[in-house]
Design a protein around this motif. Structure first.
Motif, PDB file in Angstrom:
ATOM      1  N   ASP A   1      19.873  50.167  45.772  1.00  0.00           N
ATOM      2  CA  ASP A   1      21.067  49.106  45.844  1.00  0.00           C
ATOM      3  C   ASP A   1      22.396  49.669  45.200  1.00  0.00           C
ATOM      4  OD1 ASP A   1      19.537  47.142  46.768  1.00  0.00           O
ATOM      5  OD2 ASP A   1      18.710  46.343  44.936  1.00  0.00           O
ATOM      6  N   LYS A   2      22.309  50.741  44.335  1.00  0.00           N
ATOM      7  CA  LYS A   2      23.112  51.265  43.484  1.00  0.00           C
ATOM      8  C   LYS A   2      23.760  52.508  44.166  1.00  0.00           C
ATOM      9  CE  LYS A   2      21.978  49.588  38.894  1.00  0.00           C
ATOM     10  NZ  LYS A   2      21.698  49.999  37.544  1.00  0.00           N
ATOM     11  N   VAL A   3      22.793  53.302  45.141  1.00  0.00           N
ATOM     12  CA  VAL A   3      23.227  54.431  45.947  1.00  0.00           C
ATOM     13  C   VAL A   3      23.557  54.381  47.048  1.00  0.00           C
ATOM     14  CG1 VAL A   3      22.988  56.974  45.580  1.00  0.00           C
ATOM     15  CG2 VAL A   3      22.229  56.076  43.764  1.00  0.00           C
ATOM     16  N   ILE A   4      22.534  54.050  47.873  1.00  0.00           N
ATOM     17  CA  ILE A   4      22.646  53.758  49.472  1.00  0.00           C
ATOM     18  C   ILE A   4      23.259  52.724  49.731  1.00  0.00           C
ATOM     19  CG2 ILE A   4      21.140  53.867  51.368  1.00  0.00           C
ATOM     20  CD1 ILE A   4      20.929  56.432  49.766  1.00  0.00           C
ATOM     21  N   ALA A   5      23.029  51.670  49.405  1.00  0.00           N
ATOM     22  CA  ALA A   5      23.801  50.299  49.985  1.00  0.00           C
ATOM     23  C   ALA A   5      25.241  50.445  49.859  1.00  0.00           C
ATOM     24  CB  ALA A   5      23.216  49.025  49.254  1.00  0.00           C
ATOM     25  N   PRO A   6      25.755  50.711  49.059  1.00  0.00           N
ATOM     26  CA  PRO A   6      27.080  50.885  48.828  1.00  0.00           C
ATOM     27  C   PRO A   6      27.805  51.624  49.720  1.00  0.00           C
ATOM     28  CG  PRO A   6      26.513  51.226  46.412  1.00  0.00           C
ATOM     29  CD  PRO A   6      25.165  51.168  47.382  1.00  0.00           C
ATOM     30  N   LEU A   7      27.231  52.789  50.285  1.00  0.00           N
ATOM     31  CA  LEU A   7      27.744  53.731  51.211  1.00  0.00           C
ATOM     32  C   LEU A   7      27.698  53.143  52.562  1.00  0.00           C
ATOM     33  CD1 LEU A   7      25.781  57.057  50.225  1.00  0.00           C
ATOM     34  CD2 LEU A   7      28.266  56.519  49.790  1.00  0.00           C
ATOM     35  N   LEU A   8      26.872  51.995  52.691  1.00  0.00           N
ATOM     36  CA  LEU A   8      26.681  51.383  53.938  1.00  0.00           C
ATOM     37  C   LEU A   8      27.467  50.003  54.025  1.00  0.00           C
ATOM     38  CD1 LEU A   8      23.008  51.899  54.303  1.00  0.00           C
ATOM     39  CD2 LEU A   8      24.572  52.803  55.697  1.00  0.00           C
ATOM     40  N   GLN A   9      28.275  49.848  53.167  1.00  0.00           N
ATOM     41  CA  GLN A   9      28.985  48.429  53.192  1.00  0.00           C
ATOM     42  C   GLN A   9      30.167  48.388  54.334  1.00  0.00           C
ATOM     43  OE1 GLN A   9      30.531  48.112  49.293  1.00  0.00           O
ATOM     44  NE2 GLN A   9      28.770  47.123  48.440  1.00  0.00           N
ATOM     45  N   HIS A  10      30.344  49.488  54.719  1.00  0.00           N
ATOM     46  CA  HIS A  10      31.332  49.525  55.754  1.00  0.00           C
ATOM     47  C   HIS A  10      31.092  50.163  56.927  1.00  0.00           C
ATOM     48  CE1 HIS A  10      34.432  47.721  52.932  1.00  0.00           C
ATOM     49  NE2 HIS A  10      34.053  48.601  52.332  1.00  0.00           N
ATOM     50  N   SER A  11      30.983  50.028  58.152  1.00  0.00           N
ATOM     51  CA  SER A  11      30.577  50.674  59.579  1.00  0.00           C
ATOM     52  C   SER A  11      31.389  51.808  59.573  1.00  0.00           C
ATOM     53  CB  SER A  11      30.996  49.832  60.654  1.00  0.00           C
ATOM     54  OG  SER A  11      29.905  48.625  60.557  1.00  0.00           O
ATOM     55  N   GLY A  12      30.862  52.903  60.101  1.00  0.00           N
ATOM     56  CA  GLY A  12      31.348  54.244  60.530  1.00  0.00           C
ATOM     57  C   GLY A  12      30.975  55.519  59.820  1.00  0.00           C
ATOM     58  N   ARG A  13      30.182  55.062  58.682  1.00  0.00           N
ATOM     59  CA  ARG A  13      29.409  56.350  57.753  1.00  0.00           C
ATOM     60  C   ARG A  13      27.747  56.145  58.222  1.00  0.00           C
ATOM     61  NH1 ARG A  13      30.477  58.044  52.233  1.00  0.00           N
ATOM     62  NH2 ARG A  13      31.847  56.551  51.977  1.00  0.00           N
ATOM     63  N   ARG A  14      27.561  57.547  58.424  1.00  0.00           N
ATOM     64  CA  ARG A  14      26.110  57.609  58.670  1.00  0.00           C
ATOM     65  C   ARG A  14      25.397  58.232  57.457  1.00  0.00           C
ATOM     66  NH1 ARG A  14      24.418  59.798  64.765  1.00  0.00           N
ATOM     67  NH2 ARG A  14      24.340  57.719  65.574  1.00  0.00           N
ATOM     68  N   VAL A  15      24.073  57.666  57.039  1.00  0.00           N
ATOM     69  CA  VAL A  15      23.396  58.126  55.913  1.00  0.00           C
ATOM     70  C   VAL A  15      22.022  58.568  56.354  1.00  0.00           C
ATOM     71  CG1 VAL A  15      22.713  57.281  53.681  1.00  0.00           C
ATOM     72  CG2 VAL A  15      25.114  56.451  54.280  1.00  0.00           C
ATOM     73  N   ALA A  16      21.614  59.631  55.709  1.00  0.00           N
ATOM     74  CA  ALA A  16      20.225  59.801  55.780  1.00  0.00           C
ATOM     75  C   ALA A  16      19.620  59.713  54.621  1.00  0.00           C
ATOM     76  CB  ALA A  16      20.212  61.347  56.140  1.00  0.00           C
ATOM     77  N   LEU A  17      18.462  59.005  54.473  1.00  0.00           N
ATOM     78  CA  LEU A  17      17.712  58.549  53.461  1.00  0.00           C
ATOM     79  C   LEU A  17      16.412  59.276  53.618  1.00  0.00           C
ATOM     80  CD1 LEU A  17      16.908  57.094  50.837  1.00  0.00           C
ATOM     81  CD2 LEU A  17      16.722  55.195  52.057  1.00  0.00           C
ATOM     82  N   LEU A  18      15.957  60.176  52.825  1.00  0.00           N
ATOM     83  CA  LEU A  18      14.789  61.026  52.986  1.00  0.00           C
ATOM     84  C   LEU A  18      13.705  60.372  52.055  1.00  0.00           C
ATOM     85  CD1 LEU A  18      15.939  64.490  53.150  1.00  0.00           C
ATOM     86  CD2 LEU A  18      15.856  62.859  55.031  1.00  0.00           C
ATOM     87  N   LEU A  19      12.736  59.690  52.516  1.00  0.00           N
ATOM     88  CA  LEU A  19      11.667  59.224  51.666  1.00  0.00           C
ATOM     89  C   LEU A  19      10.562  60.301  51.569  1.00  0.00           C
ATOM     90  CD1 LEU A  19      12.026  55.464  52.859  1.00  0.00           C
ATOM     91  CD2 LEU A  19      13.059  56.417  50.776  1.00  0.00           C
ATOM     92  N   ILE A  20      10.453  60.864  50.574  1.00  0.00           N
ATOM     93  CA  ILE A  20       9.318  61.921  50.433  1.00  0.00           C
ATOM     94  C   ILE A  20       8.471  61.612  49.253  1.00  0.00           C
ATOM     95  CG2 ILE A  20       9.036  64.450  50.170  1.00  0.00           C
ATOM     96  CD1 ILE A  20      11.966  64.840  51.501  1.00  0.00           C
ATOM     97  N   ASP A  21       7.151  61.618  49.517  1.00  0.00           N
ATOM     98  CA  ASP A  21       6.289  61.527  48.286  1.00  0.00           C
ATOM     99  C   ASP A  21       6.071  62.681  47.326  1.00  0.00           C
ATOM    100  OD1 ASP A  21       4.324  60.271  46.970  1.00  0.00           O
ATOM    101  OD2 ASP A  21       2.731  60.548  48.131  1.00  0.00           O
TER     102      ASP A  21
END
Length: 263
Positions: A138-158
């Motif tokens: 919510d604090k790091v990823i979501a703000p980057l996705l508030q506006h269209s046009g930006r691509r974000v790769a979120l790596l979920l690694i155990d």
């Protein structure tokens, strides 16, 4: 055996120039000896500073971020060298080296664990004023996705502990500006809980339910105990903007992303 790290370093430096050091089992033995020496020395140094640098939860965390994570790195490198070692009948010297290094690391981390638990009981968790994994989306990823046009790769690694994050940061920093920020795991630190804590809304809505003599993470009214359930949360929230890719396909650039995908 004589606890003389200076003599060990002198011997290692001398053998680095030896014509024999690069030959098969010789090389792996000398690499193991060097890794063990580095780990034992680092554990001794950190152990002498531990009580002074761990008087509070905050100071213990700062000590880990500045120093103890380097001990974890050396331990990982040592175990890699130990797993590569060819154990031959050499009078037990190699096994003695391995046990000596593991004993030094175990002694240090037992002390760290004891202090950590004492602070945990007193001050709670996650530590106040620091980023928790449960709030990271919510604090790091979501703000980057508030506006269209930006691509974000979120790596979920155990099990990507901090010292591995530092190594990843070093590799990525060669290509572009990179920030590194520690975040703090949800407890209990088992896979199902830790991975569920990385989902959107986890800081406010993640709870644990008792089930089959264990705990099951629940986000709102959704069970999120496995990969499929966790990916469904992201798919429901972001729709066509979201696409799931296996890590191997991602790093090998085999993933075909639809034009609509931004996460």
């Amino acid at each position: 055996r004589q606890d003389n790290p200076d003599a060990l370093r002198t011997t290692l430096a001398r053998h680095t120039r030896s014509v024999w050091v690069g030959r098969g089992e010789n090389q792996s033995r000398w690499l193991l000896l060097e890794a063990a020496g580095n780990l034992i020395q680092a554990c001794d140094d950190a152990g002498r500073s531990l009580r002074e640098d761990a008087r509070s939860q905050d100071s213990l965390i700062d000590f880990y971020l500045s120093t103890l994570h380097q001990v974890d790195r050396l331990q990982r490198e040592f175990e890699g060298a130990a797993s590569d070692q060819i154990y031959l009948d050499d009078g037990g010297q190699i096994g003695e080296i391995v046990e000596r290094a593991r004993r030094a690391y175990r002694k240090l981390m037992d002390g760290v664990q004891e202090i950590f638990l004492r602070h945990l009981e007193k001050e709670g968790w996650p530590p106040a004023g620091r980023l928790a994994n449960a709030d990271a989306f919510d604090k790091v990823i979501a703000p980057l996705l508030q506006h269209s046009g930006r691509r974000v790769a979120l790596l979920l690694i155990d099990a990507l502990r901090y010292e591995l994050g530092v190594e990843l940061h070093k590799q990525l920093a060669g290509d572009s500006p990179v920030d590194l920020q520690p975040a703090f795991a949800a407890l209990p630190s088992v896979t199902a809980v830790g991975m569920a804590a990385l989902l959107p809304g986890a800081g406010q809505n993640l709870t644990l339910a008792r089930q089959d003599a264990g705990v099951t993470p629940v986000l709102g009214d959704q069970t999120v105990a496995n990969v499929t359930q966790r990916m469904n949360v992201l798919r429901q929230r972001y729709g066509q903007r979201f696409h799931e890719v296996g890590l191997l396909d991602f790093v090998q650039n085999k993933a075909e992303l639809p034009d609509t995908v931004e996460l």
